[in-house]
Design an enzyme around this catalytic site. Structure first.
Site, PDB file in Angstrom:
ATOM      1  N   ASN A   1       0.800  -1.226   0.000  1.00 35.25           N
ATOM      2  CA  ASN A   1       0.000   0.000   0.000  1.00 35.25           C
ATOM      3  C   ASN A   1       0.829   1.272   0.000  1.00 35.25           C
ATOM      4  O   ASN A   1       0.420   2.286  -0.545  1.00 35.25           O
ATOM      5  CB  ASN A   1      -0.968   0.003   1.186  1.00 35.25           C
ATOM      6  CG  ASN A   1      -0.363  -0.526   2.467  1.00 35.25           C
ATOM      7  OD1 ASN A   1       0.289  -1.577   2.488  1.00 35.25           O
ATOM      8  ND2 ASN A   1      -0.547   0.195   3.544  1.00 35.25           N
TER       9      ASN A   1
ATOM     10  N   GLN B   1      -4.680  -3.764  -2.504  1.00 32.68           N
ATOM     11  CA  GLN B   1      -4.163  -2.648  -3.303  1.00 32.68           C
ATOM     12  C   GLN B   1      -3.995  -3.003  -4.775  1.00 32.68           C
ATOM     13  O   GLN B   1      -3.941  -2.127  -5.631  1.00 32.68           O
ATOM     14  CB  GLN B   1      -2.822  -2.160  -2.747  1.00 32.68           C
ATOM     15  CG  GLN B   1      -2.938  -1.413  -1.423  1.00 32.68           C
ATOM     16  CD  GLN B   1      -3.655  -0.070  -1.551  1.00 32.68           C
ATOM     17  OE1 GLN B   1      -3.812   0.483  -2.635  1.00 32.68           O
ATOM     18  NE2 GLN B   1      -4.097   0.460  -0.420  1.00 32.68           N
TER      19      GLN B   1
ATOM     20  N   SER C   1     -10.897  -5.343  -0.975  1.00 38.78           N
ATOM     21  CA  SER C   1     -11.667  -4.320  -0.255  1.00 38.78           C
ATOM     22  C   SER C   1     -12.387  -3.421  -1.254  1.00 38.78           C
ATOM     23  O   SER C   1     -11.768  -2.936  -2.205  1.00 38.78           O
ATOM     24  CB  SER C   1     -10.716  -3.480   0.601  1.00 38.78           C
ATOM     25  OG  SER C   1     -11.404  -2.359   1.112  1.00 38.78           O
TER      26      SER C   1
ATOM     27  N   HIS D   1     -13.571  -0.297  -1.038  1.00 38.65           N
ATOM     28  CA  HIS D   1     -13.298   1.141  -1.161  1.00 38.65           C
ATOM     29  C   HIS D   1     -11.970   1.461  -1.838  1.00 38.65           C
ATOM     30  O   HIS D   1     -11.635   2.628  -2.033  1.00 38.65           O
ATOM     31  CB  HIS D   1     -13.420   1.849   0.199  1.00 38.65           C
ATOM     32  CG  HIS D   1     -12.312   1.608   1.168  1.00 38.65           C
ATOM     33  ND1 HIS D   1     -11.307   2.525   1.355  1.00 38.65           N
ATOM     34  CD2 HIS D   1     -12.052   0.590   2.007  1.00 38.65           C
ATOM     35  CE1 HIS D   1     -10.485   2.067   2.299  1.00 38.65           C
ATOM     36  NE2 HIS D   1     -10.922   0.894   2.702  1.00 38.65           N
TER      37      HIS D   1
ATOM     38  N   CYS E   1      -3.774   4.533   7.406  1.00 38.40           N
ATOM     39  CA  CYS E   1      -4.100   4.104   8.773  1.00 38.40           C
ATOM     40  C   CYS E   1      -2.985   4.426   9.759  1.00 38.40           C
ATOM     41  O   CYS E   1      -3.151   4.256  10.953  1.00 38.40           O
ATOM     42  CB  CYS E   1      -4.450   2.615   8.799  1.00 38.40           C
ATOM     43  SG  CYS E   1      -3.187   1.572   8.088  1.00 38.40           S
TER      44      CYS E   1
END
Ligand code: PLP
Length: 371
Positions: free
Chosen positions: A150, A178, A198, A200, A323
């Site tokens: 990421n 990713q 994922s 989003h 994050c």
């Protein structure tokens, strides 16, 4: 003020086609497990999304389990296999550059008596196939290595690793959160048993994800209850978000077709950044990388300081993983690649998306030069 969003590895905007699906299904409230017509239609929408997700990664639709996010998919994969195989062996192989949802889960498993080897990476952020081979023990049951990082976009040699793992009967999981939508991902070609996605990060809403689980992969259910998702993950299905994720998966082919354009934009952005900051260094350049990601060590400038000044001008990006933003610690990914604390603190991450235009890059460069 015009906003130029260059933080697509943190999250992506909703594609308008995806948003339309969310809105349509928010009003279609029936529980897909009920047996009347409006419920059956919702069930059909869930199964259509499952097929679209499966098609995106060249899988059978029965291998797709919807989850609430990429973190859940990672937790489900690792805890599910470890729990099922705990009597056959307790050794797990991973790397030091995984997402916290993998690292923290593995640390938790260590507390439960599992032994975990976190393999190092090279200066370009790649795990060594030889190190992987050497780490295997008779007790190794599971390996988890991310497909693309990421922070740096560096791609790992998953195909080679799965071949070795399977010779030793080791279940192989990859976090593809990713990579999906940026490079072609085919579960058969990669040879993985489990793969996390994922929503989003591929222009669907936050709060939806999926886990690919190859047929006959030994694993315990993650949430027990009403038997939804083939008994692997109970809970009434989030139809609107599942249908939205399905739509986003359908649109992935269109997005992938844009990646050569994104890559050339990224490359020219990097060249111009190096002209602006001649002491700077691009991290991971010698490795294969995602086409949209720039990890740029500015050198002698604190990344977060520059980030805040550019944010005032509407240019949005990160200094590290979203994050971990605001953390005083240097990025553990960059430290693992041998960057000094000051080089790691000087790093910014710029990540382009399918909506990024040439003019966005020109305007961003103008703002960088001004600041
Ligand atoms: N794995 C990687 C590589 C990620 O970049 C992220 C999110 O940043 C996740 C997992 C977690 O995904 P989610 O935010 O959907 O839980």
């Amino acid at each position: 003020m015009q906003t130029i969003y260059l933080d697509n590895n943190a999250t992506t905007p909703l594609l308008h086609e995806v948003k339309e699906v969310v809105i349509e299904y928010l009003d279609k409230f029936a529980n897909p497990s009920s047996i009347y017509q409006i419920a059956k239609e919702n069930k059909k929408a869930v199964e259509k999304a499952r097929q679209s997700a499966a098609d995106m990664i060249n899988a059978n639709s029965k291998c797709i389990t919807f989850t609430s996010c990429g973190s859940e998919s990672n937790n489900m994969a690792l805890r599910g296999v470890a729990k099922k195989l705990r009597n056959e062996g307790k050794h797990i192989i991973s790397t030091v550059i995984e997402h916290p949802s993998v690292i923290e889960t593995l640390k938790d498993l260590q507390k439960e008596g599992f032994e975990v080897d976190f393999l190092p990476v090279s200066q370009d952020g790649v795990v060594s196939v030889t190190d992987f081979k050497n780490a295997i023990k008779p007790t190794t049951i599971l390996a988890t290595v991310m497909l693309a990082n990421n922070e740096t976009g560096v791609i790992q040699p998953i195909k080679e690793l799965t071949k070795i793992a399977h010779k030793h009967n080791i279940i192989f999981h990859t976090d593809a959160v990713q990579a999906i939508g940026k490079i072609n991902v085919d579960v058969n070609e990669l040879g993985v048993d489990l793969l996390s996605v994922s929503g989003h990060k591929l222009y669907a809403p936050k709060g939806i994800g999926l886990l690919y689980i190859k047929e006959e992969t030994p694993m315990e259910p993650f949430i027990t209850g009403g038997g939804q998702e083939f008994g692997r993950r109970a809970g009434t299905e989030n139809v609107a978000y599942i249908a939205a994720l399905g739509k986003a998966c359908e649109l992935t082919t269109r997005n992938l077709n844009q990646m050569s354009k994104i890559k050339s934009l990224r490359n020219s952005f990097e060249t111009k950044l190096l002209e602006l900051f001649p002491k700077g260094k691009i991290n991971g350049t010698k490795a294969e990388r995602l086409p949209n990601t720039i990890s740029f060590a500015l050198n002698e400038i604190v990344g977060e300081d520059l980030l805040l000044k550019l944010a005032e001008k509407g240019i949005l990006f990160s200094s590290t993983a979203a994050c971990k933003a605001g953390s005083k610690e240097p990025s553990y990914v960059l430290s693992a690649m041998g960057l000094s604390a000051s080089m790691a603190h000087s790093t910014i991450r710029l990540s382009l998306g399918v909506q990024t235009l040439e003019s966005d890059i020109a305007n961003a460069l103008h703002a960088f030069a001004e600041v």
